[in-house]
Design an enzyme around this catalytic site. Structure first.
Site, PDB file in Angstrom:
ATOM      1  N   GLY A   1       7.941   1.503   2.708  1.00 48.88           N
ATOM      2  CA  GLY A   1       8.459   2.654   3.133  1.00 48.88           C
ATOM      3  C   GLY A   1       7.844   3.914   2.274  1.00 48.88           C
ATOM      4  CE1 TYR A   2       9.626   9.954   0.054  1.00 49.33           C
ATOM      5  CE2 TYR A   2       7.365   9.942  -0.445  1.00 49.33           C
ATOM      6  CZ  TYR A   2       8.586  10.671  -0.441  1.00 49.33           C
ATOM      7  OH  TYR A   2       8.664  12.180  -0.710  1.00 49.33           O
TER       8      TYR A   2
ATOM      9  CB  SER B   1      -0.523   5.701  -3.338  1.00 49.16           C
ATOM     10  OG  SER B   1       0.535   5.163  -4.043  1.00 49.16           O
TER      11      SER B   1
ATOM     12  CD  GLN C   1       6.368  -5.950  -4.011  1.00 48.02           C
ATOM     13  OE1 GLN C   1       6.662  -6.562  -3.195  1.00 48.02           O
ATOM     14  NE2 GLN C   1       5.238  -4.915  -3.936  1.00 48.02           N
TER      15      GLN C   1
ATOM     16  N   GLY D   1      -1.755   6.054   5.497  1.00 48.39           N
ATOM     17  CA  GLY D   1      -2.378   4.538   5.036  1.00 48.39           C
ATOM     18  C   GLY D   1      -1.572   3.670   6.023  1.00 48.39           C
ATOM     19  CG  HIS D   2       2.373   3.102   4.551  1.00 45.14           C
ATOM     20  ND1 HIS D   2       2.867   4.039   4.013  1.00 45.14           N
ATOM     21  CD2 HIS D   2       2.704   1.766   3.798  1.00 45.14           C
ATOM     22  CE1 HIS D   2       3.356   3.766   2.929  1.00 45.14           C
ATOM     23  NE2 HIS D   2       3.161   2.236   2.426  1.00 45.14           N
TER      24      HIS D   2
ATOM     25  CE  LYS E   1      -3.351   2.884  -3.276  1.00 42.07           C
ATOM     26  NZ  LYS E   1      -2.232   2.260  -3.548  1.00 42.07           N
ATOM     27  CG  ASP E   2      -2.040  -2.068  -2.203  1.00 44.75           C
ATOM     28  OD1 ASP E   2      -1.849  -1.912  -3.571  1.00 44.75           O
ATOM     29  OD2 ASP E   2      -1.669  -1.515  -1.351  1.00 44.75           O
TER      30      ASP E   2
HETATM   31  P1  AMP Z   1       3.398  -0.252   0.475  1.00 41.49           P
HETATM   32  O1  AMP Z   1       4.552   0.118   1.154  1.00 41.49           O
HETATM   33  O2  AMP Z   1       2.847   0.323  -0.710  1.00 41.49           O
HETATM   34  O3  AMP Z   1       3.806  -1.677  -0.099  1.00 41.49           O
HETATM   35  O4  AMP Z   1       2.116  -0.595   1.251  1.00 41.49           O
HETATM   36  C1  AMP Z   1       2.417  -1.390   2.551  1.00 41.49           C
HETATM   37  C2  AMP Z   1       1.073  -1.800   3.240  1.00 41.49           C
HETATM   38  O5  AMP Z   1       0.148  -0.408   3.322  1.00 41.49           O
HETATM   39  C3  AMP Z   1       0.037  -2.675   2.144  1.00 41.49           C
HETATM   40  O6  AMP Z   1      -0.531  -3.407   3.258  1.00 41.49           O
HETATM   41  C4  AMP Z   1      -0.981  -1.545   1.665  1.00 41.49           C
HETATM   42  O7  AMP Z   1      -2.045  -2.020   1.209  1.00 41.49           O
HETATM   43  C5  AMP Z   1      -1.041  -0.488   2.641  1.00 41.49           C
HETATM   44  N1  AMP Z   1      -1.488   0.605   2.235  1.00 41.49           N
HETATM   45  C6  AMP Z   1      -0.838   1.368   1.207  1.00 41.49           C
HETATM   46  N2  AMP Z   1      -1.758   2.530   0.913  1.00 41.49           N
HETATM   47  C7  AMP Z   1      -2.637   2.592   1.910  1.00 41.49           C
HETATM   48  C8  AMP Z   1      -3.834   3.324   2.022  1.00 41.49           C
HETATM   49  N3  AMP Z   1      -3.976   4.403   1.379  1.00 41.49           N
HETATM   50  N4  AMP Z   1      -4.828   3.080   3.075  1.00 41.49           N
HETATM   51  C9  AMP Z   1      -4.476   1.775   3.849  1.00 41.49           C
HETATM   52  N5  AMP Z   1      -3.454   1.041   3.543  1.00 41.49           N
HETATM   53  C10 AMP Z   1      -2.482   1.615   2.808  1.00 41.49           C
END
Ligand code: AMP
Length: 288
Positions: free
Chosen positions: A29-30, A183, A59, A34-35, A147-148
């Site tokens: 979320g948030y 992020s 995690q 990217g998401h 990114k991850d």
């Molecule tokens: P998170 O909410 O941070 O767990 O991210 C959820 C998904 O979004 C994961 O697959 C991340 O790798 C992807 N993600 C987060 N930030 C980015 C970004 N800047 N560009 C592309 N994918 C992203």
């Protein structure tokens, strides 16, 4: 957009549809661009897109930012609605980890390297929740951000090793105009920190140019890494966890800067841990 908060509600909606049509984007979320890039890709490639939002306690380490991790369910819902998402899964911690929950998924080897060395148990928490989510949603395709990169490589290994019928799609990192990787944690940065944070990507791109244009003899990894480190450290009060050049399959350190490779950084700026990377010489499309 349908909302499901329990596995029962989720299955009621998905069961009649069949797995081959479903694309899945797991998140904490948030949401940011990217998401949303993952959502757009799923929408383009699948008949039906499911997004989950779950800040996964398993995690986070005991001294990490679980309690202050940013959340805004209303804003996330409206962003996803605008993107045409079919179903949003919003499970509670109890729904995901009922009393007595004990199982863990481990991918030893890859999980102790890079971020794993600084966040013990982190990738086991990620693998456990993603396997559970895969079993709940039963997608044909799942979308993750590079990114991850380590997370993606570990999850792809889990999927291969356990014969999970899910195509793993790694998607490019979405950045701000000045190069900073998007992020959810960027909101932690002060104005001053925000202005110096893009140096990480500048240092990575400079090193990537050097690696890509290198003729034999190849530059040593040590030389490249020392330059990345000094560029970052001279830009501000960073505390670097690691700067590493690794094989993208094994995540083992490379001695020489050869292709393919993964150049990855994790560094603290104040209270914020920033990660970024560049994958070189690899097909960045389908991860499976
Ligand atoms: P998170 O909410 O941070 O767990 O991210 C959820 C998904 O979004 C994961 O697959 C991340 O790798 C992807 N993600 C987060 N930030 C980015 C970004 N800047 N560009 C592309 N994918 C992203």
């Amino acid at each position: 957009m349908k909302i499901a908060r329990t596995v029962k509600e989720l299955r009621k909606f998905l069961e009649p549809l069949g797995r081959e049509r479903v694309g899945f984007v797991p998140t904490m979320g948030y949401l940011h661009e990217g998401h949303l890039s993952l959502v757009k890709r799923s929408r383009a490639e699948c008949d039906l897109t499911v997004v989950s939002i779950f800040v996964n306690p398993a995690q986070f380490g005991p001294n990490e930012d679980l309690d202050r991790y940013p959340r805004d369910e209303e804003r996330d819902r409206s962003l996803l609605e605008k993107e045409g998402v079919d179903l949003l899964f919003l499970p509670s911690v109890d729904e995901m980890y009922p009393p007595g929950f004990a199982a863990r998924v481990e991918v030893p080897g890859l999980s102790e390297r890079l971020c794993g060395a600084f966040r013990p148990g982190h990738f086991s928490g990620v693998c456990t929740v993603v396997l559970k989510l895969f079993e709940m949603v039963r997608p044909a395709r799942a979308y993750f951000g590079l990114k991850d990169a380590q997370q993606f490589l570990i999850l792809r290994r889990m999927v291969r090793d356990l014969n999970l019928p899910v195509a793993m799609i790694g998607c490019p990192t979405i950045r701000e105009g000045d190069g900073l990787a998007r992020s959810s944690r960027n909101v932690y940065l002060s104005e001053e920190e925000r202005s110096i944070a893009p140096v990480i990507y500048r240092a990575l791109t400079r090193a990537a140019d050097r690696i890509e244009s290198a003729a034999s003899p190849l530059p040593s990894a040590g030389e490249i890494l020392a330059e990345v480190r000094s560029t970052i450290e001279s830009a501000g009060p960073f505390k670097i966890d690691y700067v590493q050049l690794v094989d993208p399959e094994t995540l083992c350190d490379l001695k020489e800067a050869r292709l393919p490779c993964l150049l990855a950084v994790a560094a603290w700026l104040g209270r914020t841990r920033l990660i970024d990377n560049i994958l070189l010489g690899l097909d960045k499309g389908e991860g499976s």
